[in-house]
Design an enzyme around this catalytic site. Structure first.
Site, PDB file in Angstrom:
ATOM      1  N   LYS A 125     -14.168  99.761  20.932  1.00 48.22           N
ATOM      2  CA  LYS A 125     -14.676  98.806  19.829  1.00 48.22           C
ATOM      3  C   LYS A 125     -14.382  99.630  18.299  1.00 48.22           C
ATOM      4  CE  LYS A 125     -18.360  96.161  21.382  1.00 48.22           C
ATOM      5  NZ  LYS A 125     -19.835  95.781  21.452  1.00 48.22           N
ATOM      6  N   LYS A 209      -9.457  91.653  32.043  1.00 52.37           N
ATOM      7  CA  LYS A 209     -11.007  91.123  32.281  1.00 52.37           C
ATOM      8  C   LYS A 209     -11.175  89.651  31.645  1.00 52.37           C
ATOM      9  CE  LYS A 209     -15.730  92.344  32.212  1.00 52.37           C
ATOM     10  NZ  LYS A 209     -16.722  93.384  32.010  1.00 52.37           N
ATOM     11  N   LYS A 212     -14.720  86.327  26.338  1.00 50.21           N
ATOM     12  CA  LYS A 212     -15.077  85.457  25.511  1.00 50.21           C
ATOM     13  C   LYS A 212     -14.098  85.692  24.155  1.00 50.21           C
ATOM     14  CE  LYS A 212     -19.949  86.421  26.123  1.00 50.21           C
ATOM     15  NZ  LYS A 212     -20.898  87.127  25.847  1.00 50.21           N
TER      16      LYS A 212
END
Length: 344
Positions: A125, A209, A212
């Site tokens: 992140k 993967k 969203k």
């Protein structure tokens, strides 16, 4: 690290406690549903389950406040639509229980800087959100540990990408117990052997993967997508030039579609290969899309009912928060006493 498989307690023994949470950062993907959420409902029959919409975790990345409020309620309703029953489980919104942040501060003081700096999700992140590498992004594993430890959790359902969080939670609990006396139950990862290797991948890039945040909207299926949209996304799914519905190395796209079809039909990979022997990818992609549409229809209908009755949802999440606070309050009181805080 310690891990276990799902084995219910013998009749008459105390039910083991399960805790799991999901962030309200958008509608659940098919990957969220197949890999995690669809299993949570059945666990209610065997365990004492505590499920939370972990909205505190979501603000490590800056959110639009109005959107976050909306998505939090939607995520709560979706959990219920997917089978989480507030009469069988404790189902609550994380920010409604202040014990999580209170316990997190104490646990921060039993967590080492080096442990947090090695967390994979922090590194990922921090790279993605380089303009907002905040302290919360660094210390969120401690809040996650508080989420788990406050309820004397025995088991935490996790996938491969979440193992590290249970490991650090055990490290924090072990360090606190060693310094202050046994306070926390040592949680174990609950691994579903049937789901190992069954991660759901992007329909457009099956090496990644399903997410969203996929830049290609065709790669991700939301569990609230319209039937026509779902069918269209599956028909455009990336496969290979072999044109045989066979599960094999190197066939990432078709392997992914077969796993999805297996999840919704209950059929084995071998049975799927037999069913589509001699048929092309077009037939198979359509069949997968139709199976997904049929499987999601009851969830979508129940979700609509719940969102049309916001007063009922409010009653449920308020009741869930009260139940959660009763349980977590016992642990927090013990934690405060152990570290030496003066009783009020």
């Amino acid at each position: 690290m310690a891990e276990t498989t799902a084995t219910p307690a013998p009749q008459g023994e105390r039910k083991k406690i399960i805790f799991s949470g999901i962030q309200p950062t958008g509608v659940f993907t098919l990957g969220n549903y197949i890999g995690a959420v669809r299993h949570w409902g059945p666990l209610q029959e065997q365990y004492r389950c505590i499920y939370s919409v972990v909205d505190l975790h979501s603000i490590t990345v800056r959110q639009d406040p109005a959107v976050l409020r909306k998505r939090t309620l939607e995520a709560y309703a979706l959990l219920m639509a997917c089978g989480m029953d507030p009469e069988k489980s404790i189902l609550f919104i994380q920010s409604h229980n202040p014990h999580h942040t209170e316990c997190s501060w104490v646990l921060n003081c039993s967590t080492q800087f080096g442990e947090l700096s090695r967390m994979t999700q922090f590194k990922d992140k921090a790279a993605r959100y380089a303009d907002n590498i905040n302290a919360g992004l660094f210390t969120y594993p401690v809040l996650m540990a508080a989420d788990i430890l406050l309820y004397q959790t025995d088991l935490v359902p996790v996938g491969e990408d979440q193992r590290q969080h249970v490991e650090i939670t055990r490290d924090i609990a072990g360090r606190f117990n060693g310094a202050y006396g046994t306070t926390f139950t040592m949680p174990e990862a609950l691994i579903s052997r049937a789901e190992e290797g069954a991660r759901i991948m992007s329909l457009q890039d099956p090496t990644k993967k399903m997410s969203k945040s996929d830049p290609n909207p065709k790669g991700c299926v939301s569990i609230l997508d319209e039937p026509g949209v779902i069918i269209k996304k599956f028909r455009s799914a990336v496969t290979d030039s072999d044109a045989q519905v066979v599960y094999a190395p190197g066939k990432d796209g078709i392997n992914n579609l077969m796993r999805i079809y297996a999840a919704f039909t209950g059929k084995s990979l071998e049975a799927i290969q037999e069913e589509f022997a001699g048929k092309g990818y077009g037939d198979f992609k359509t069949a997968v899309g139709e199976a997904v549409v049929q499987g999601l229809a009851p969830i979508q209908a129940r979700y609509k009912e719940l969102m049309d009755d916001k007063a009922y949802l409010e009653t449920c999440y308020r009741q869930g928060a009260q139940q959660a606070m009763r349980l977590s309050g016992r642990t927090l009181e013990k934690v405060y006493k152990r570290v030496g805080f003066l009783h009020e």
